[in-house]
Write an enzyme that holds these catalytic residues in place. Sequence first.
Site, PDB file in Angstrom:
ATOM      1  CD  GLN A 222      -2.749  -1.221   2.523  1.00 62.24           C
ATOM      2  OE1 GLN A 222      -2.955  -2.287   3.068  1.00 62.24           O
ATOM      3  NE2 GLN A 222      -3.290  -0.087   2.975  1.00 62.24           N
ATOM      4  NE  ARG A 372     -13.133  -0.231   4.149  1.00 61.09           N
ATOM      5  CZ  ARG A 372     -13.898  -0.600   3.136  1.00 61.09           C
ATOM      6  NH1 ARG A 372     -14.291  -1.851   3.028  1.00 61.09           N
ATOM      7  NH2 ARG A 372     -14.273   0.259   2.218  1.00 61.09           N
ATOM      8  CB  CYS A 373      -9.591   1.112  11.770  1.00 60.84           C
ATOM      9  SG  CYS A 373      -9.019   2.032  13.193  1.00 60.84           S
ATOM     10  CD  GLU A 742      -9.155   3.723   7.180  1.00 58.77           C
ATOM     11  OE1 GLU A 742      -9.139   4.973   7.298  1.00 58.77           O
ATOM     12  OE2 GLU A 742      -8.183   3.021   7.444  1.00 58.77           O
TER      13      GLU A 742
HETATM   14  N1  MCN Z   1     -14.102   9.541  -2.153  1.00 57.61           N
HETATM   15  C1  MCN Z   1     -14.968  10.435  -2.738  1.00 57.61           C
HETATM   16  N2  MCN Z   1     -15.378  11.538  -2.036  1.00 57.61           N
HETATM   17  C2  MCN Z   1     -14.964  11.762  -0.768  1.00 57.61           C
HETATM   18  C3  MCN Z   1     -14.089  10.845  -0.155  1.00 57.61           C
HETATM   19  C4  MCN Z   1     -13.663   9.743  -0.885  1.00 57.61           C
HETATM   20  O1  MCN Z   1     -15.378  10.218  -3.872  1.00 57.61           O
HETATM   21  N3  MCN Z   1     -15.354  12.836  -0.092  1.00 57.61           N
HETATM   22  C5  MCN Z   1     -13.594   8.394  -2.906  1.00 57.61           C
HETATM   23  C6  MCN Z   1     -12.119   8.578  -3.208  1.00 57.61           C
HETATM   24  O2  MCN Z   1     -11.889   9.334  -4.318  1.00 57.61           O
HETATM   25  C7  MCN Z   1     -11.636   7.147  -3.324  1.00 57.61           C
HETATM   26  C8  MCN Z   1     -12.508   6.422  -2.313  1.00 57.61           C
HETATM   27  O3  MCN Z   1     -13.676   7.230  -2.129  1.00 57.61           O
HETATM   28  O4  MCN Z   1     -11.849   6.678  -4.619  1.00 57.61           O
HETATM   29  C9  MCN Z   1     -11.824   6.248  -0.958  1.00 57.61           C
HETATM   30  O5  MCN Z   1     -11.201   7.443  -0.636  1.00 57.61           O
HETATM   31  P1  MCN Z   1     -10.507   7.792   0.774  1.00 57.61           P
HETATM   32  O6  MCN Z   1     -11.537   7.866   1.820  1.00 57.61           O
HETATM   33  O7  MCN Z   1      -9.631   8.952   0.551  1.00 57.61           O
HETATM   34  O8  MCN Z   1      -9.632   6.508   1.137  1.00 57.61           O
HETATM   35  P2  MCN Z   1      -8.326   5.965   0.385  1.00 57.61           P
HETATM   36  O9  MCN Z   1      -8.486   6.107  -1.055  1.00 57.61           O
HETATM   37  O10 MCN Z   1      -7.119   6.473   1.045  1.00 57.61           O
HETATM   38  O11 MCN Z   1      -8.490   4.423   0.679  1.00 57.61           O
HETATM   39  C10 MCN Z   1      -8.064   3.863   1.894  1.00 57.61           C
HETATM   40  C11 MCN Z   1      -9.203   3.222   2.646  1.00 57.61           C
HETATM   41  C12 MCN Z   1      -8.633   2.310   3.647  1.00 57.61           C
HETATM   42  S1  MCN Z   1      -7.494   2.927   4.702  1.00 57.61           S
HETATM   43  C13 MCN Z   1      -8.960   0.986   3.682  1.00 57.61           C
HETATM   44  S2  MCN Z   1      -8.322   0.037   4.901  1.00 57.61           S
HETATM   45  C14 MCN Z   1      -9.791   0.422   2.674  1.00 57.61           C
HETATM   46  C15 MCN Z   1     -10.684   1.398   2.041  1.00 57.61           C
HETATM   47  O12 MCN Z   1     -10.047   2.533   1.722  1.00 57.61           O
HETATM   48  N4  MCN Z   1      -9.308  -0.557   1.906  1.00 57.61           N
HETATM   49  C16 MCN Z   1      -9.980  -0.905   0.773  1.00 57.61           C
HETATM   50  N5  MCN Z   1     -11.526   0.912   1.113  1.00 57.61           N
HETATM   51  C17 MCN Z   1     -11.144  -0.171   0.371  1.00 57.61           C
HETATM   52  N6  MCN Z   1     -11.850  -0.536  -0.717  1.00 57.61           N
HETATM   53  C18 MCN Z   1     -11.410  -1.572  -1.474  1.00 57.61           C
HETATM   54  N7  MCN Z   1     -12.117  -1.920  -2.555  1.00 57.61           N
HETATM   55  N8  MCN Z   1     -10.274  -2.257  -1.166  1.00 57.61           N
HETATM   56  C19 MCN Z   1      -9.556  -1.957  -0.072  1.00 57.61           C
HETATM   57  O13 MCN Z   1      -8.443  -2.605   0.210  1.00 57.61           O
HETATM   58 CU1  CUM Z   2      -6.540   1.473   8.267  1.00 56.29          CU
HETATM   59  S1  CUM Z   2      -6.419  -0.159   7.220  1.00 56.29           S
HETATM   60 MO1  CUM Z   2      -6.340   1.150   5.810  1.00 56.29          MO
HETATM   61  O1  CUM Z   2      -5.407   2.261   6.797  1.00 56.29           O
HETATM   62  O2  CUM Z   2      -5.223   0.619   4.826  1.00 56.29           O
END
Ligand code: MCN
Ligand code: CUM
Length: 788
Positions: A222, A372-373, A742
Site C-alpha cells: 500500500q 480498515r481503520c 474506513e
Molecule cells: N471519495 C470520494 N469523495 C470523498 C471521499 C472519498 O469520492 N469525499 C472516494 C475517493 O476518491 C476514493 C474512495 O472514495 O476513490 C476512498 O477514498 P478515501 O476515503 O480517501 O480513502 P483511500 O483512497 O485512502 O483508501 C483507503 C481506505 C482504507 S485505509 C482501507 S483500509 C480500505 C478502504 O479505503 N481498503 C480498501 N476501502 C477499500 N476498498 C477496497 N475496494 N479495497 C480496499 O483494500
Molecule cells: Cu486502516 S487499514 Mo487502511 O489504513 O489501509
Amino acid sequence: MTPKTPAEIGGMGHSVKRKEDPRFIRGQGTYVDDIVLPDMLYLDIVRSPYAHATIKSIDTSKALAIPGVLAVITGKDLAQYNLHWMPTLMSDTQMVLPVDKVMYQAQEVAAVLATERYIAADGADAVEVDYDPLPVVVDPKKALLPDAPVLRTDKPDKKDNHIWHWEWGDRAATDQAFKEAEVTVKEDIYIPRIHVSSIETCGCVASFDKVKGKLTVWMTTQAPHAIRTVFALVAGHVGLAEHKIQIISPDIGGGFGGKVPVYPGYVIAVAASVLTGKPVKWIEDRMENIQADSFARDYHITAELAGKKDGQLTALRIKTIADHGYTDAAANPSKFPAGLFHICTGSYDLKAAHVEVDGVYTNKPPGGIAYRCSFRVTEAVHAIERMADLMAHEIGMDPAEFRIKNFIKPEQFPYKSALGWEYDSGDYAGALHKAMEKIGYAELKKEQAEKRKRGELMGIGISSFTEIVGAGPSKHFDILGLKMFDSAEIRIHPTGKAIARFGTKSQGQGHETTYAQIIAEELGIPVDDIAVEEGDTDTAPYGLGTYASRSTPTAGAAGAVAARKIRDKAKKIAAYLLEAHEDDLEWEPGKFFVKGSPDRAKTIQEISLAAYTNHPQGMEAGLEAVSYYDPPNLTYPFGSYICVVDIDKGTGEVKVRRFVAVDDCGNIINPMIVEGQIHGGLTMGLGPSLYEEIQYDESGNILQGSFMNYLLPTAVETPNWETDKTCTPSPHHPLGAKGVGESATVGAPAAIVNAVVDALWHLGVRHIDIPITPPKVWKLLRENGVTE
Ligand code: MCN
Ligand code: CUM
C-alpha cells in the site's frame, strides 16, 4: 451537491463508472502473481509448528536432494549480511528468519528456492527442524506478571514483556471530574484480534539485474515509496542504493491495512534474487496469510465515563493493554504508539479525559495493523459508543436523546477536544436526526415495547461516530521520520489529454476514476482524457501511500492544487492567445473567456496545444505541475448508524433486521464510489461484530487458522444496507472533501453491539464483547432463564 461540470467532463459529484472495472471484470487485471519473468525461481517458506521454541538444528539435506530445489535459506545465511532482523514501522525489530528461536506459531523458519512453485513446496516439507519447546505466553495480562518468561531475549536490557507506556490528557482534571460526578459507569471491553482477509494474499516478484545493479520488486504494498526508502536504508550496506531500487505495486486485490507492513517473505525473496541474479517469486497461500501476517486490534480496554444525573457527560478515563505479539510492528505514525486512539472522546463535548495504553509482548504474530481503520480509531469509537450507551441506559435516558444532549454543536467547530484534536467541521445531530427519520425510530421504539411484553427480543442500537483521517499534518505525523504528506504530478499533452501520477496506491478504491474526476473538476478536461497512474516508484512522485483514508485528504488535495497551478499558467497562455489582460478573463469548466464576450474564448485543449506550439515568448513551454501537499489538519468525517436486531431465543443467533447508515464525508467526488466504500465498510464492520476472531490456545496454537473457522460474512449474512448522507465540507481541504474509506468499518460494530445489549438490558446484560456469536448469547439467555 449539484455538479459544477457537465456529465461529459465528469468532475466532482458525478457517479462516473469506474475506469478500472473493464479490466477487472474481464479478468485482465495485473496482480503480482500474474507477473511471470524468464528464468523465474520460486520461494516457499518453512514455518514453525511451535509458538515458542529454541531451534536446535535445521537439516536441509533431504530438501536439497529434491531435483529442482536450488537452495535452502536460513537465518544463519541472512546473518552473514546482517539481514536476519529488520526494523518494524514502530522502530522495534522483527526477525526475517530466526537464528536461534521462534516466537510464534507459523513464523518463518527457512525458505526453499526452487525452479517451480510446487517443487519449492515439496522442498519446504522436506526441511527437518529440531525444536526445543519453551514456555509460551499468550495472555498479555499474564505476560506482565513478574514471573512471566521474558520473551525478547534478543534485547539484552529487556527484563520484562512490557513494550511501552503511553498516556495522553489531563489526569488530575479527569480524576477531579470523576470525584465530582453524580453518575459513573465502568466496563471492561475486549476488542479481539482479527485478520484482514483481502482476496489477494501478499507476495512479490523480486528481480535483481546484475548488469545494471538494479532491483525491481513487484509487490503487494500500500506504500511503495516508503518501502523503497526502507529497503535502501536496510540494504544500503549490501550495495542497494535508493536510485537502484524500483518498487511497483501493480493491481492490488484489497489491502485494508494488511499490506502496509514489510513481511519477511519480501526480504527473503529480495535477498534470494540479489544472490542468484534471477527473478524470485514468493506468494503466500491462504493459510499462511491468515496465520502469519500481521493482525489487528487485540485491545483490552477498561473504560469509565462520568456525568450528571440529567445526562450531561463530563469526563472519560481509559486504560488499555495492547497485545502486540512478539514485536511492535503496528502501522502507526511514529510518534503515536497507540495511533489516534485519543480520538476516544468521540462526538461528545467532554470537559476532561485521560487515556493510558501499555504495549505488551506475547508469543503471537505481530499485531497492530489497522483493519480498515486509521490507527486504532475503531477501538476508540467502540469504547466511547459502548460507554455512551451504557450511561444512557443506566440513567434511563433514550440513547438518541442522550447523544444529542452531549454532541459537540455545529457552532463549536473548529472544536478542540479534551485530548487535543482540532475537529474541522461537523453536524452530528443533523446526521442522527436523518438516520432516526429514515429508520422510523419512534415507531421502532413502540414495536420494541410491545415485543418485550410478549417476551420477544428486539434491540435498537445507535453509533454516532467521529472518524479522524488523512494523516497528516507533517508537524505531527511521520513514519520512521518520513513526513506524512502526499503528492500529485500532472502533465497535459499537446492534444489536451493528460497523465497524472500520485504518491498513493489504490487497492480497490477506484483512484483511477476519482483522481481523474478531481482534475476534470479543476481543468475541465474530460475524465476519459486523463490517465491516472500510481504505484511505480520510478515514475510516481514520492508519497506515503494509501491507508488511513488519507488519499482524498492528502493526494486528492495535491491533485487539486497541481491542477490549479496548471490553470494559472493556462490563463496566461489564454490571455496571450486572446490578446486580453489576464484580469479580464473568466473561467468556466473547460475554457477561459473574456468577461462580457463569451465568444472570445479558448478551450483548455486549445491552450494545451499552444503551450507546445505558440506560447508567449519568455514563458517555459509545456503544461505541467507538481504538488506535495501537507494538509493543515486532519479531516473528521462522521456518521450516525442505527441498527435493529432480533435475537432468536432458541439459538442465541443475532439477526440484523435493518441497518441505516448516514455518513458525512464533506464534498463527494464520486457518489457511487463512496456508496460502494460504505457498503464494503459496513460489511467489514459486521464481520468482527458477529463472526470474526483470532484466538490462541495456551500453547499458542492458532484456533482460527483457516476460513473453516475464521468466519467471514457472505452475501447471505449481510443485511440490506440502507445508506444516506449529509454534507458538511471540510473547511481546510481544497475541495471540501473528507476521507471516507474506513468510516463504516469504524462506526458499525458499536451500533450492532448496542442493539444486542439493548435487546437484553432488561435481563441484566450490560455488555457483550465482539464477536457476538450465538453460543455467547445463548449462554446469557440460559443464565437468565429465557431459554433452556
Ligand atoms: N471519495 C470520494 N469523495 C470523498 C471521499 C472519498 O469520492 N469525499 C472516494 C475517493 O476518491 C476514493 C474512495 O472514495 O476513490 C476512498 O477514498 P478515501 O476515503 O480517501 O480513502 P483511500 O483512497 O485512502 O483508501 C483507503 C481506505 C482504507 S485505509 C482501507 S483500509 C480500505 C478502504 O479505503 N481498503 C480498501 N476501502 C477499500 N476498498 C477496497 N475496494 N479495497 C480496499 O483494500
Ligand atoms: Cu486502516 S487499514 Mo487502511 O489504513 O489501509
